[in-house]
Design a protein around this motif. Structure first.
Motif, PDB file in Angstrom:
ATOM      1  N   ASP A 237       0.853  -1.193   0.000  1.00 16.85           N
ATOM      2  CA  ASP A 237       0.000   0.000   0.000  1.00 16.85           C
ATOM      3  C   ASP A 237       0.887   1.241   0.000  1.00 16.85           C
ATOM      4  O   ASP A 237       1.754   1.402   0.858  1.00 16.85           O
ATOM      5  CB  ASP A 237      -0.919  -0.013   1.229  1.00 16.85           C
ATOM      6  CG  ASP A 237      -1.945   1.113   1.180  1.00 16.85           C
ATOM      7  OD1 ASP A 237      -2.566   1.309   0.116  1.00 16.85           O
ATOM      8  OD2 ASP A 237      -2.126   1.807   2.206  1.00 16.85           O
ATOM      9  N   LEU A 238       0.664   2.117  -0.954  1.00 17.13           N
ATOM     10  CA  LEU A 238       1.536   3.288  -1.139  1.00 17.13           C
ATOM     11  C   LEU A 238       0.934   4.531  -0.490  1.00 17.13           C
ATOM     12  O   LEU A 238      -0.233   4.851  -0.727  1.00 17.13           O
ATOM     13  CB  LEU A 238       1.707   3.562  -2.639  1.00 17.13           C
ATOM     14  CG  LEU A 238       1.966   2.353  -3.538  1.00 17.13           C
ATOM     15  CD1 LEU A 238       2.027   2.788  -5.002  1.00 17.13           C
ATOM     16  CD2 LEU A 238       3.253   1.654  -3.133  1.00 17.13           C
ATOM     17  N   GLY A 239       1.720   5.225   0.317  1.00 17.54           N
ATOM     18  CA  GLY A 239       1.239   6.462   0.939  1.00 17.54           C
ATOM     19  C   GLY A 239       0.032   6.201   1.826  1.00 17.54           C
ATOM     20  O   GLY A 239      -1.015   6.822   1.679  1.00 17.54           O
ATOM     21  N   THR A 240       0.209   5.311   2.797  1.00 12.49           N
ATOM     22  CA  THR A 240      -0.922   4.844   3.630  1.00 12.49           C
ATOM     23  C   THR A 240      -1.509   5.945   4.495  1.00 12.49           C
ATOM     24  O   THR A 240      -2.700   5.906   4.833  1.00 12.49           O
ATOM     25  CB  THR A 240      -0.462   3.661   4.517  1.00 12.49           C
ATOM     26  OG1 THR A 240       0.147   2.680   3.689  1.00 12.49           O
ATOM     27  CG2 THR A 240      -1.620   3.041   5.259  1.00 12.49           C
ATOM     28  N   GLY A 241      -0.721   6.926   4.867  1.00 16.93           N
ATOM     29  CA  GLY A 241      -1.232   8.057   5.645  1.00 16.93           C
ATOM     30  C   GLY A 241      -1.853   7.601   6.959  1.00 16.93           C
ATOM     31  O   GLY A 241      -1.214   6.976   7.794  1.00 16.93           O
ATOM     32  N   ALA A 242      -3.146   7.892   7.140  1.00 20.41           N
ATOM     33  CA  ALA A 242      -3.845   7.528   8.379  1.00 20.41           C
ATOM     34  C   ALA A 242      -4.135   6.028   8.462  1.00 20.41           C
ATOM     35  O   ALA A 242      -4.531   5.534   9.515  1.00 20.41           O
ATOM     36  CB  ALA A 242      -5.152   8.305   8.452  1.00 20.41           C
ATOM     37  N   GLY A 243      -3.963   5.306   7.331  1.00 20.68           N
ATOM     38  CA  GLY A 243      -4.188   3.853   7.382  1.00 20.68           C
ATOM     39  C   GLY A 243      -5.034   3.307   6.254  1.00 20.68           C
ATOM     40  O   GLY A 243      -5.419   2.128   6.270  1.00 20.68           O
ATOM     41  N   PHE A 244      -5.301   4.133   5.236  1.00 20.42           N
ATOM     42  CA  PHE A 244      -6.251   3.733   4.196  1.00 20.42           C
ATOM     43  C   PHE A 244      -5.594   3.624   2.826  1.00 20.42           C
ATOM     44  O   PHE A 244      -4.921   4.560   2.407  1.00 20.42           O
ATOM     45  CB  PHE A 244      -7.404   4.729   4.153  1.00 20.42           C
ATOM     46  CG  PHE A 244      -8.002   4.933   5.512  1.00 20.42           C
ATOM     47  CD1 PHE A 244      -8.720   3.924   6.121  1.00 20.42           C
ATOM     48  CD2 PHE A 244      -7.798   6.117   6.197  1.00 20.42           C
ATOM     49  CE1 PHE A 244      -9.234   4.085   7.403  1.00 20.42           C
ATOM     50  CE2 PHE A 244      -8.322   6.284   7.479  1.00 20.42           C
ATOM     51  CZ  PHE A 244      -9.039   5.274   8.074  1.00 20.42           C
ATOM     52  N   PRO A 245      -5.826   2.512   2.163  1.00 24.37           N
ATOM     53  CA  PRO A 245      -6.599   1.356   2.619  1.00 24.37           C
ATOM     54  C   PRO A 245      -5.788   0.291   3.373  1.00 24.37           C
ATOM     55  O   PRO A 245      -6.371  -0.620   3.947  1.00 24.37           O
ATOM     56  CB  PRO A 245      -7.118   0.759   1.302  1.00 24.37           C
ATOM     57  CG  PRO A 245      -6.003   1.027   0.329  1.00 24.37           C
ATOM     58  CD  PRO A 245      -5.444   2.381   0.729  1.00 24.37           C
ATOM     59  N   GLY A 246      -4.458   0.396   3.397  1.00 25.67           N
ATOM     60  CA  GLY A 246      -3.632  -0.734   3.822  1.00 25.67           C
ATOM     61  C   GLY A 246      -3.865  -1.255   5.227  1.00 25.67           C
ATOM     62  O   GLY A 246      -3.898  -2.470   5.451  1.00 25.67           O
ATOM     63  N   LEU A 247      -4.018  -0.348   6.187  1.00 24.55           N
ATOM     64  CA  LEU A 247      -4.171  -0.819   7.575  1.00 24.55           C
ATOM     65  C   LEU A 247      -5.515  -1.528   7.761  1.00 24.55           C
ATOM     66  O   LEU A 247      -5.623  -2.504   8.519  1.00 24.55           O
ATOM     67  CB  LEU A 247      -4.034   0.376   8.531  1.00 24.55           C
ATOM     68  CG  LEU A 247      -3.970   0.066  10.020  1.00 24.55           C
ATOM     69  CD1 LEU A 247      -2.809  -0.884  10.356  1.00 24.55           C
ATOM     70  CD2 LEU A 247      -3.834   1.358  10.830  1.00 24.55           C
ATOM     71  N   VAL A 248      -6.536  -1.056   7.066  1.00 21.22           N
ATOM     72  CA  VAL A 248      -7.855  -1.709   7.134  1.00 21.22           C
ATOM     73  C   VAL A 248      -7.750  -3.127   6.565  1.00 21.22           C
ATOM     74  O   VAL A 248      -8.265  -4.089   7.145  1.00 21.22           O
ATOM     75  CB  VAL A 248      -8.913  -0.877   6.368  1.00 21.22           C
ATOM     76  CG1 VAL A 248     -10.212  -1.661   6.190  1.00 21.22           C
ATOM     77  CG2 VAL A 248      -9.173   0.438   7.100  1.00 21.22           C
ATOM     78  N   ILE A 249      -7.051  -3.264   5.438  1.00 23.26           N
ATOM     79  CA  ILE A 249      -6.878  -4.587   4.823  1.00 23.26           C
ATOM     80  C   ILE A 249      -6.117  -5.503   5.784  1.00 23.26           C
ATOM     81  O   ILE A 249      -6.489  -6.665   5.985  1.00 23.26           O
ATOM     82  CB  ILE A 249      -6.119  -4.470   3.474  1.00 23.26           C
ATOM     83  CG1 ILE A 249      -6.906  -3.579   2.480  1.00 23.26           C
ATOM     84  CG2 ILE A 249      -5.815  -5.848   2.889  1.00 23.26           C
ATOM     85  CD1 ILE A 249      -8.281  -4.072   2.108  1.00 23.26           C
ATOM     86  N   ALA A 250      -5.056  -4.975   6.397  1.00 18.54           N
ATOM     87  CA  ALA A 250      -4.264  -5.787   7.333  1.00 18.54           C
ATOM     88  C   ALA A 250      -5.117  -6.226   8.529  1.00 18.54           C
ATOM     89  O   ALA A 250      -4.977  -7.354   9.021  1.00 18.54           O
ATOM     90  CB  ALA A 250      -3.048  -4.992   7.805  1.00 18.54           C
ATOM     91  N   ALA A 251      -6.010  -5.354   8.986  1.00 15.56           N
ATOM     92  CA  ALA A 251      -6.878  -5.704  10.125  1.00 15.56           C
ATOM     93  C   ALA A 251      -7.918  -6.761   9.721  1.00 15.56           C
ATOM     94  O   ALA A 251      -8.313  -7.596  10.533  1.00 15.56           O
ATOM     95  CB  ALA A 251      -7.578  -4.448  10.646  1.00 15.56           C
ATOM     96  N   MET A 252      -8.330  -6.730   8.455  1.00 17.77           N
ATOM     97  CA  MET A 252      -9.343  -7.695   7.993  1.00 17.77           C
ATOM     98  C   MET A 252      -8.728  -9.032   7.611  1.00 17.77           C
ATOM     99  O   MET A 252      -9.399 -10.062   7.653  1.00 17.77           O
ATOM    100  CB  MET A 252     -10.090  -7.114   6.778  1.00 17.77           C
ATOM    101  CG  MET A 252     -10.918  -5.895   7.138  1.00 17.77           C
ATOM    102  SD  MET A 252     -11.708  -5.173   5.682  1.00 17.77           S
ATOM    103  CE  MET A 252     -13.083  -6.309   5.419  1.00 17.77           C
TER     104      MET A 252
END
Ligand code: SAM
Length: 215
Positions: free
Chosen positions: A73-88
């Motif tokens: 995930d490029l430029g995740t910033g606050a967590g979107f979308p990468g952190l949400v995907i990692a949590a799911m």
């Protein structure tokens, strides 16, 4: 169409198990608290966090196969979308690339709090990240298409799925890509905003894959 916090939660719950939903609730709580200290998400979107950010990120899972390589995930910033995907999908290897120090600290703290051992925060400019082959490349609000392809093309193989939520400029942004590369991409309508598009590229072309349960 996802048009409320309730429909956003129901949609997201259809794509993951109960433990993942609990992690997302925890993430939402942490994010609201951190947003009082740093401007992670626009204040106007705090009350629609599930719709504007969590379900908006979660919908990308509809376009990837059940088994995938490293999700970059490029430029995740606050967590979107990468952190949400990692949590799911806590068993998937997810790399979050982010260059701003405070965002990196936040992502690291959130990753630890949610015990996402397969998720790695890379606190670097993308330009400095060594080459590897990604199964999925995602980027929301990161860079215009020509720049994005220039920066991230080296992580892509013939199997890589590109997932690029582009808001209302999707078609225009895709039109700016050289003709020779444009044919590998198409635009799908976002489920969270009928006027927004997601540029999708790679082997998963055409219709949305069936919504997948995690268990
Ligand atoms: C507009 S924000 C979008 C954040 C998030 N993807 C979202 O949609 O909420 C873009 C993010 O990309 C990061 N960024 C910009 N250029 C970058 C680069 N070359 N390498 C790594 N991160 C970068 C910025 O620090 C910022 O956090």
């Amino acid at each position: 169409m996802i048009d409320s916090e309730e429909t956003a939660r129901v949609f997201t719950a259809g794509l993951c198990d109960a433990a993942a939903m609990a992690r997302l609730e925890h993430l939402a709580e942490l994010l609201r608290a951190e947003n009082t200290r740093q401007n992670l998400i626009a204040r106007a979107t705090v009350d629609s966090l599930w719709q504007r950010h969590i379900a908006d990120s979660a919908q990308l899972l509809c376009y990837v196969p059940r088994e995938t390589g490293v999700w970059l995930d490029l430029g995740t910033g606050a967590g979107f979308p990468g952190l949400v995907i990692a949590a799911m999908r806590p068993d998937w290897t997810v790399y979050l690339v982010e260059s701003r120090k405070r965002r990196v600290e936040w992502l690291d703290a959130a990753r630890e709090a949610l015990q996402l051992s397969h998720c790695r925060v890379i606190g670097e400019r993308l330009e400095n990240v060594p080459d590897f082959s990604a199964g999925v490349i995602s980027a929301r609000a990161f860079a215009p298409m020509p720049r994005l392809l220039e920066l991230a093309g080296r992580f892509s193989t013939k199997q890589t799925v590109w997932l690029l939520p582009k808001g209302r400029s999707a078609a225009q942004d895709l039109a700016s890509v050289a003709k020779s590369r444009r044919s590998m991409f198409h635009v799908e309508q976002s489920l969270t905003d009928p006027e927004a598009g997601i540029i999708i590229g790679g082997p998963v072309q055409g219709a949305r894959l069936e919504a997948r349960q995690a268990s």
